[in-house]
Scaffold this motif. Structure first.
Motif, PDB file in Angstrom:
ATOM      1  N   LEU A 270       0.821  -1.206   0.000  1.00  0.00           N
ATOM      2  CA  LEU A 270       0.000   0.000   0.000  1.00  0.00           C
ATOM      3  C   LEU A 270       0.857   1.259   0.000  1.00  0.00           C
ATOM      4  CD1 LEU A 270      -2.729   1.419   0.161  1.00  0.00           C
ATOM      5  CD2 LEU A 270      -2.705   1.095   2.643  1.00  0.00           C
ATOM      6  N   PHE A 271       2.038   1.205   0.610  1.00  0.00           N
ATOM      7  CA  PHE A 271       2.896   2.389   0.656  1.00  0.00           C
ATOM      8  C   PHE A 271       3.316   2.806  -0.758  1.00  0.00           C
ATOM      9  CE2 PHE A 271       3.503   0.409   4.853  1.00  0.00           C
ATOM     10  CZ  PHE A 271       3.200   1.484   5.673  1.00  0.00           C
ATOM     11  N   ILE A 272       3.664   1.824  -1.584  1.00  0.00           N
ATOM     12  CA  ILE A 272       4.060   2.126  -2.956  1.00  0.00           C
ATOM     13  C   ILE A 272       2.848   2.518  -3.791  1.00  0.00           C
ATOM     14  CG2 ILE A 272       5.191   1.228  -5.028  1.00  0.00           C
ATOM     15  CD1 ILE A 272       6.625  -0.797  -3.236  1.00  0.00           C
ATOM     16  N   VAL A 273       1.761   1.765  -3.616  1.00  0.00           N
ATOM     17  CA  VAL A 273       0.528   2.038  -4.365  1.00  0.00           C
ATOM     18  C   VAL A 273       0.008   3.437  -4.061  1.00  0.00           C
ATOM     19  CG1 VAL A 273      -1.911   1.387  -4.601  1.00  0.00           C
ATOM     20  CG2 VAL A 273      -0.141  -0.389  -4.593  1.00  0.00           C
ATOM     21  N   GLN A 274       0.041   3.816  -2.781  1.00  0.00           N
ATOM     22  CA  GLN A 274      -0.449   5.146  -2.382  1.00  0.00           C
ATOM     23  C   GLN A 274       0.390   6.255  -3.016  1.00  0.00           C
ATOM     24  OE1 GLN A 274      -3.159   6.019  -0.779  1.00  0.00           O
ATOM     25  NE2 GLN A 274      -2.648   8.198  -0.836  1.00  0.00           N
ATOM     26  N   LYS A 275       1.685   6.045  -3.077  1.00  0.00           N
ATOM     27  CA  LYS A 275       2.573   7.027  -3.702  1.00  0.00           C
ATOM     28  C   LYS A 275       2.224   7.201  -5.179  1.00  0.00           C
ATOM     29  CE  LYS A 275       7.470   7.983  -4.584  1.00  0.00           C
ATOM     30  NZ  LYS A 275       8.867   7.490  -4.417  1.00  0.00           N
ATOM     31  N   ASN A 276       1.949   6.075  -5.841  1.00  0.00           N
ATOM     32  CA  ASN A 276       1.585   6.129  -7.261  1.00  0.00           C
ATOM     33  C   ASN A 276       0.210   6.760  -7.481  1.00  0.00           C
ATOM     34  OD1 ASN A 276       3.978   4.940  -8.092  1.00  0.00           O
ATOM     35  ND2 ASN A 276       3.148   2.872  -8.058  1.00  0.00           N
ATOM     36  N   ILE A 277      -0.696   6.529  -6.534  1.00  0.00           N
ATOM     37  CA  ILE A 277      -2.030   7.147  -6.623  1.00  0.00           C
ATOM     38  C   ILE A 277      -1.896   8.671  -6.619  1.00  0.00           C
ATOM     39  CG2 ILE A 277      -4.193   7.556  -5.373  1.00  0.00           C
ATOM     40  CD1 ILE A 277      -4.064   4.650  -4.411  1.00  0.00           C
ATOM     41  N   LYS A 278      -1.031   9.187  -5.759  1.00  0.00           N
ATOM     42  CA  LYS A 278      -0.825  10.639  -5.664  1.00  0.00           C
ATOM     43  C   LYS A 278      -0.328  11.207  -6.995  1.00  0.00           C
ATOM     44  CE  LYS A 278      -1.882  11.394  -1.313  1.00  0.00           C
ATOM     45  NZ  LYS A 278      -3.025  12.284  -0.950  1.00  0.00           N
ATOM     46  N   VAL A 279       0.566  10.456  -7.638  1.00  0.00           N
ATOM     47  CA  VAL A 279       1.089  10.909  -8.936  1.00  0.00           C
ATOM     48  C   VAL A 279      -0.038  10.961  -9.964  1.00  0.00           C
ATOM     49  CG1 VAL A 279       2.657  10.375 -10.837  1.00  0.00           C
ATOM     50  CG2 VAL A 279       3.406  10.019  -8.469  1.00  0.00           C
ATOM     51  N   PHE A 280      -0.878   9.931  -9.979  1.00  0.00           N
ATOM     52  CA  PHE A 280      -1.969   9.884 -10.955  1.00  0.00           C
ATOM     53  C   PHE A 280      -3.008  10.960 -10.673  1.00  0.00           C
ATOM     54  CE2 PHE A 280      -5.897   8.200 -12.855  1.00  0.00           C
ATOM     55  CZ  PHE A 280      -5.447   7.955 -14.148  1.00  0.00           C
ATOM     56  N   GLU A 281      -3.242  11.253  -9.392  1.00  0.00           N
ATOM     57  CA  GLU A 281      -4.187  12.320  -9.043  1.00  0.00           C
ATOM     58  C   GLU A 281      -3.720  13.669  -9.590  1.00  0.00           C
ATOM     59  OE1 GLU A 281      -6.387  11.139  -4.877  1.00  0.00           O
ATOM     60  OE2 GLU A 281      -4.286  11.754  -4.761  1.00  0.00           O
ATOM     61  N   PHE A 290      -0.544   6.638 -17.302  1.00  0.00           N
ATOM     62  CA  PHE A 290      -1.410   5.457 -17.388  1.00  0.00           C
ATOM     63  C   PHE A 290      -0.720   4.216 -16.826  1.00  0.00           C
ATOM     64  CE2 PHE A 290      -2.111   1.574 -19.907  1.00  0.00           C
ATOM     65  CZ  PHE A 290      -3.337   1.198 -19.361  1.00  0.00           C
ATOM     66  N   THR A 291       0.573   4.090 -17.092  1.00  0.00           N
ATOM     67  CA  THR A 291       1.304   2.890 -16.663  1.00  0.00           C
ATOM     68  C   THR A 291       1.328   2.738 -15.145  1.00  0.00           C
ATOM     69  OG1 THR A 291       3.385   4.132 -16.767  1.00  0.00           O
ATOM     70  CG2 THR A 291       2.772   2.824 -18.699  1.00  0.00           C
ATOM     71  N   ILE A 292       0.976   3.796 -14.427  1.00  0.00           N
ATOM     72  CA  ILE A 292       0.911   3.710 -12.967  1.00  0.00           C
ATOM     73  C   ILE A 292      -0.077   2.632 -12.542  1.00  0.00           C
ATOM     74  CG2 ILE A 292      -0.023   4.925 -10.939  1.00  0.00           C
ATOM     75  CD1 ILE A 292       1.402   7.424 -11.940  1.00  0.00           C
ATOM     76  N   SER A 293      -1.203   2.535 -13.249  1.00  0.00           N
ATOM     77  CA  SER A 293      -2.205   1.528 -12.895  1.00  0.00           C
ATOM     78  C   SER A 293      -1.674   0.113 -13.110  1.00  0.00           C
ATOM     79  CB  SER A 293      -3.478   1.739 -13.726  1.00  0.00           C
ATOM     80  OG  SER A 293      -3.219   1.596 -15.111  1.00  0.00           O
ATOM     81  N   VAL A 294      -0.880  -0.069 -14.161  1.00  0.00           N
ATOM     82  CA  VAL A 294      -0.281  -1.379 -14.438  1.00  0.00           C
ATOM     83  C   VAL A 294       0.775  -1.701 -13.383  1.00  0.00           C
ATOM     84  CG1 VAL A 294       0.959  -2.780 -16.134  1.00  0.00           C
ATOM     85  CG2 VAL A 294      -0.695  -1.065 -16.905  1.00  0.00           C
ATOM     86  N   LYS A 295       1.576  -0.703 -13.032  1.00  0.00           N
ATOM     87  CA  LYS A 295       2.604  -0.895 -12.005  1.00  0.00           C
ATOM     88  C   LYS A 295       1.964  -1.231 -10.659  1.00  0.00           C
ATOM     89  CE  LYS A 295       5.966   2.260 -14.093  1.00  0.00           C
ATOM     90  NZ  LYS A 295       6.665   3.578 -13.977  1.00  0.00           N
ATOM     91  N   ASN A 296       0.898  -0.520 -10.313  1.00  0.00           N
ATOM     92  CA  ASN A 296       0.203  -0.782  -9.046  1.00  0.00           C
ATOM     93  C   ASN A 296      -0.328  -2.205  -8.991  1.00  0.00           C
ATOM     94  OD1 ASN A 296       0.656   1.659  -7.843  1.00  0.00           O
ATOM     95  ND2 ASN A 296      -1.418   2.442  -8.071  1.00  0.00           N
TER      96      ASN A 296
END
Length: 313
Positions: A270-281, A290-296
């Motif tokens: 979740l720590f990594i996923v949350q960081k990526n969510i912030k970038v996408f927001e 878009f690749t953030i969703s694939v990475k998550n």
């Protein structure tokens, strides 16, 4: 069509969305039932991957034809058929070969198990074909996230598990002379459903992120996806909450004894996923975020599998 064009046409790197649910199904089978049927799993894996590639090819083929119709000689898109010069004839032949392989292997699995596999396979076939084909494709409606998440995140693990427990009394459809019988264990079905929710959500978010990034372009070609109906702001919030729901169900699965305690280690992702969510927001650009969703999905999926599989050592 050369190898590079083929990989692009079927979007081979995205098959991680099928492979992770498959592996999770194998791991859960070993944890819950103690064994797996290797032969059935190999046949299913090949059928699954070829069908996934076929549906992606159909998607690209139909998108290409639709985009040509709207833009005609001004078309300068990113579709792999245009980029790699794949003719419509070659594109159709490729789809036909992939579907043939998937169907033949599906029939073999049905013979080795029972009619439940045929029923689920037929439903998957129908949805896969009409996702982008037909007068009103599923992809042009606000249902893409539900269908992609549900069919890949739920049915792939279910079928993977079922390949090893088909001869039990949990699930099945059988014909004995003129008598048709069926069995469906609700408790066992609930157990499988709840452990797949993180995968369902992760795959649904890949589709959601894609639709958010493509919102303006989709409207131009008459594709009205979920973000069109609920708005971009609400879609981004939904993107975030879907991940959270997945982590909550993992904790619940451990509390009620469906998953081993080691599965709680998956919360670390979740720590990594949350960081990526912030970038996408902050930015929703197809080529950049878009690749953030694939990475998550890859991160949460791999750690989910690893944390559950630890108990097998």
């Amino acid at each position: 069509m050369n190898l590079k064009a083929y990989i692009s046409y079927v979007e081979l790197p995205t098959k991680i969305a099928s492979i992770i649910p498959f592996i999770m199904g194998v791991v859960y089978s070993l944890y819950k039932y103690g064994s797996v049927n290797i032969t059935n799993l190999i046949i299913m894996f090949i059928s699954m991957i070829t069908f996934d590639m076929a549906t992606t090819a159909i998607n690209n083929y139909c998108d290409y034809k639709n985009e040509l119709k709207h833009f005609k000689e001004d078309y300068k898109g990113r579709n792999p058929m245009f980029v790699h010069g794949i003719s419509q004839k070659v594109g159709l032949y490729t789809i036909g070969i992939l579907l043939f392989i998937a169907v033949v292997l599906g029939i073999i699995l049905t013979i080795r198990t029972n009619l439940l596999v045929l029923l689920i396979g037929a439903v998957c076939f129908f949805v896969g074909i009409f996702y982008t084909f037909g007068p009103i494709p599923i992809s042009r409606m606000p249902l893409g996230e539900v269908f992609s998440g549900g069919f890949m995140g739920l049915l792939i693990p279910f079928l993977t598990i079922y390949m090893s427990i088909y001869n039990s009394n949990y699930f099945g459809i059988y014909i004995n002379k003129t008598i048709l019988t069926a069995s469906f264990d609700l408790l066992e079905a609930f157990s499988i459903f709840i452990i797949t929710i993180p995968l369902v959500g992760g795959i649904a978010n890949i589709m959601l992120a894609n639709n958010i990034c493509d919102l303006d372009d989709d409207i131009k070609v008459g594709r009205f996806t979920l973000p069109y109906y609920i708005g971009k702001t609400a879609s981004i919030k939904l993107f975030k909450y879907i991940y959270y729901i997945g982590y909550i169900t993992t904790v619940l699965s451990v509390i009620i004894g469906i998953l081993p305690k080691t599965s709680l280690l998956s919360i670390l992702s979740l720590f990594i996923v949350q960081k990526n969510i912030k970038v996408f927001e902050g930015k929703q650009v197809k080529s950049e975020t878009f690749t953030i969703s694939v990475k998550n999905f890859t991160i949460l999926g791999i750690i989910y599998i690893f944390s559950t599989g630890i108990c097998l050592i």
